[in-house]
Design a protein around this motif. Structure first.
Motif, short mmCIF file in Angstrom:
data_model
loop_
_atom_site.label_atom_id
_atom_site.label_comp_id
_atom_site.label_asym_id
_atom_site.label_seq_id
_atom_site.Cartn_x
_atom_site.Cartn_y
_atom_site.Cartn_z
N ALA A 1 0.83 -1.20 0.00
CA ALA A 1 0.00 0.00 0.00
C ALA A 1 0.86 1.25 0.00
O ALA A 1 0.57 2.24 -0.69
N ASN B 1 -8.30 7.96 -1.40
CA ASN B 1 -8.64 6.54 -1.21
C ASN B 1 -7.40 5.70 -0.93
O ASN B 1 -7.41 4.81 -0.07
N GLU C 1 -6.54 3.60 2.43
CA GLU C 1 -6.12 2.20 2.43
C GLU C 1 -4.83 2.03 3.21
O GLU C 1 -4.68 1.08 4.01
#
Length: 584
Positions: free
Chosen positions: A197, A230, A234
């Protein structure tokens, strides 16, 4: 993560500890000395308290013991500081060495491989992922040794006094690593997802930041802002998942350590009250021995608790090592450094040449052609035909199969530094550095002001530089953003012309320029090409001369080659291109 892969990564991480030098051993040695001092401190304290409580001995009788106790306090603090310092130094050496290896590996792989991933992901590997190895080497690995040595030392000290206490310590100790493993089983996967991520977020943010003007022009700034939000959300969730595992691991370890110490306290309490009569060696449970064991009990579990605290460092290191291991140890095809001296002739000959990507895919070929020393060559073809791949192979940035010789010597066998010294390179996307105009042109070469001005004149950019407030000392902004594309191209041209090489490699140098800038750049290149071999990638046929040699590539194959004047009369793609241009 696959267990076999995890074991392989852990083995690789352990193999790197030799980089840390003696610092890891020093950290363990200082911790062991600290443990010995702790045992001595606990024994002295228990003896003094036992005499004071049971025998009523005055404090003055124990002044030597109290002085030793006072001396042990700063000594243990100094040992603890030395251990932390040695562990930090071990991790620091490892991080420096790994970052150097990553940069060396990227230098060997070359720009073609670097461009295969986002700039932000490389920043993540060099900074964040290497940084996450610090605690693994600075704390986790030394702690693995201390987990075996310190409890063993305490058991050896406790067992001769009370075997029941020794059994309690020995029986409850495995509970901590057992539950540590159970809690930490998901830590590696959580950390892997966390790094993925982070890499996505870094690459996504860097790419959008560089393309901000385009996003605003097409009214996509708000949508990309939402996409970054977004991705950030995450990453936040992944981070919190890792933190939850770390806190859960610590809570479990503290719980079982407290339960184990409570068992010892209950045993000694009932023994001293006379309700239990076992575990001693005939003399009964004494207050001094009970105090000694109870003082050591927390320290018996402390290495296990610290190992549990640092267990997430192992999970972080394994997750970080996956990308580093694949980069440093993966089976990537890299051009092997050669040692053959450069021949006098720079004639290039390719036979059944296949240009390969670093992961083994064929980008171009098989192709065969010959370029004489001093010949003017133009490489034509649609996008994706393999033109840039061919130049990257000549630059030594991509591996190849078949034969690619320079003056009769295989390119892979040449001394690459000597070969590249003969290359003058100009791409369609010039990279200017955040330094002065002088440094951007000279690139470390010992050039005088007169020589630099001559190069700027030759590149038709001297007038602009004279108009700058600081002239040659003017600092250019990051990525050359303080100058236009045409000006940047001409500065890059001056930099290329500063070399003394005999082979000019040009990758569509006029693709992003306006008509005037393109004319100036191409005129300078025509002058620079005199007496040199030139390989030019171009989509523009009006820039070619009838005597230029043309290599026409399409779909990774060489479909036509020959002099332009000959190909213009023959049936083929070059003649069709000329007809289309005449129609326009």
């Amino acid at each position: 993560m696959d267990k076999s892969l995890e074991k392989q990564l852990i083995l690789w991480l352990r193999q790197q500890k030799s980089i840390c030098g003696p610092m890891l051993r020093l950290s363990v040695a200082l911790a062991c000395i600290n443990a010995v001092a702790l045992v001595a401190q606990s024994w002295l304290l228990a003896s003094v308290l036992s005499d004071l409580v049971l025998n009523g001995v005055p404090v003055s009788r124990h002044m030597p013991e109290l002085l030793v106790l006072l001396a042990l306090l700063p000594l243990r603090a100094l040992l603890a500081w030395g251990r932390e310092r040695a562990g930090f130094e071990a991790g620091l050496r490892l991080r420096r060495a790994l970052r150097g290896r990553v940069l060396d590996r990227l230098s060997a792989l070359g720009p073609a491989y670097i461009r295969s991933q986002a700039v932000g992901s490389w920043a993540s590997k060099l900074l964040e992922q290497v940084e996450q190895l610090q605690d693994f080497y600075g704390r986790y690995l030394p702690q693995m040794t201390l987990v075996a040595l310190v409890p063993l030392l305490i058991l050896v000290s406790v067992w001769p006094l009370n075997w029941a206490a020794g059994l309690i310590l020995l029986g409850t100790a495995p509970l901590i690593p057992l539950f540590m493993v159970l809690v930490g089983m998901g830590a590696s996967d959580a950390n892997k997802q966390h790094f993925q991520a982070l890499s996505r977020l870094a690459g996504h943010f860097m790419d959008r930041l560089r393309g901000l003007s385009t996003l605003r022009l097409f009214d996509r700034a708000a949508a990309e802002q939402q996409a970054i939000e977004n991705a950030s959300e995450e990453f936040r969730h992944r981070t919190m998942a890792v933190l939850r595992l770390a806190f859960l691991s610590s809570a479990v370890l503290e719980f079982f350590a407290a339960v184990s110490i409570a068992l010892l306290a209950v045993y000694f309490g009932f023994s001293l009250l006379g309700h239990l009569d076992f575990g001693h060696y005939g003399a009964g449970v004494q207050l001094g021995s009970a105090l000694f064991v109870l003082l050591l009990a927390p320290e018996f579990y402390q290495p296990l608790r610290e190992l549990g605290t640092h267990y997430h460092a192992k999970a972080q290191a394994v997750a970080a090592a996956e990308a580093l291991h694949s980069l440093l140890e993966g089976e990537l095809h890299t051009p092997a450094p050669g040692e053959q001296p450069l021949p006098d002739s720079l004639a290039i000959c390719a036979k059944d040449l296949r240009v390969m990507s670093h992961d083994g895919q064929c980008l171009l070929g098989p192709v065969s052609f010959a370029i004489a020393d001093g010949e003017q060559v133009v490489i034509l073809g649609p996008s994706g035909a393999g033109k840039s791949s061919l130049l990257n192979a000549l630059l030594g940035f991509l591996p190849y199969e078949g034969s690619l010789t320079v003056g009769g010597v295989e390119l892979r066998d040449l001394d690459m530094a000597a070969w590249r010294a003969q290359l003058l390179w100009l791409s369609q996307e010039p990279q200017l550095l955040h330094c002065s105009v002088r440094d951007n042109v000279a690139m470390g070469r010992p050039l005088s002001d007169a020589e630099i001005w001559a190069l700027l004149e030759q590149a038709h950019i001297a007038e602009l530089v004279r108009g700058l407030p600081q002239g040659l000392e003017q600092i250019l902004a990051e990525q050359g953003s303080s100058v236009s594309v045409g000006q940047a191209q001409r500065l890059a041209l001056a930099r290329a012309l500063a070399g003394k090489g005999r082979l000019l490699l040009l990758d569509e140098p006029g693709a992003s320029l306006d008509v005037d800038s393109e004319r100036l750049v191409m005129d300078s290149l025509k002058q620079a090409a005199l007496g040199r071999t030139r390989l030019l990638i171009s989509h523009r046929l009006d820039e070619l001369n009838a005597e230029d040699t043309v290599l026409y590539l399409a779909q990774g194959q060489l479909q036509q080659q020959g002099k332009l004047r000959e190909l213009a009369l023959a049936d083929g793609p070059v003649a069709r291109l000329l007809a289309q241009e005449d129609a326009l």
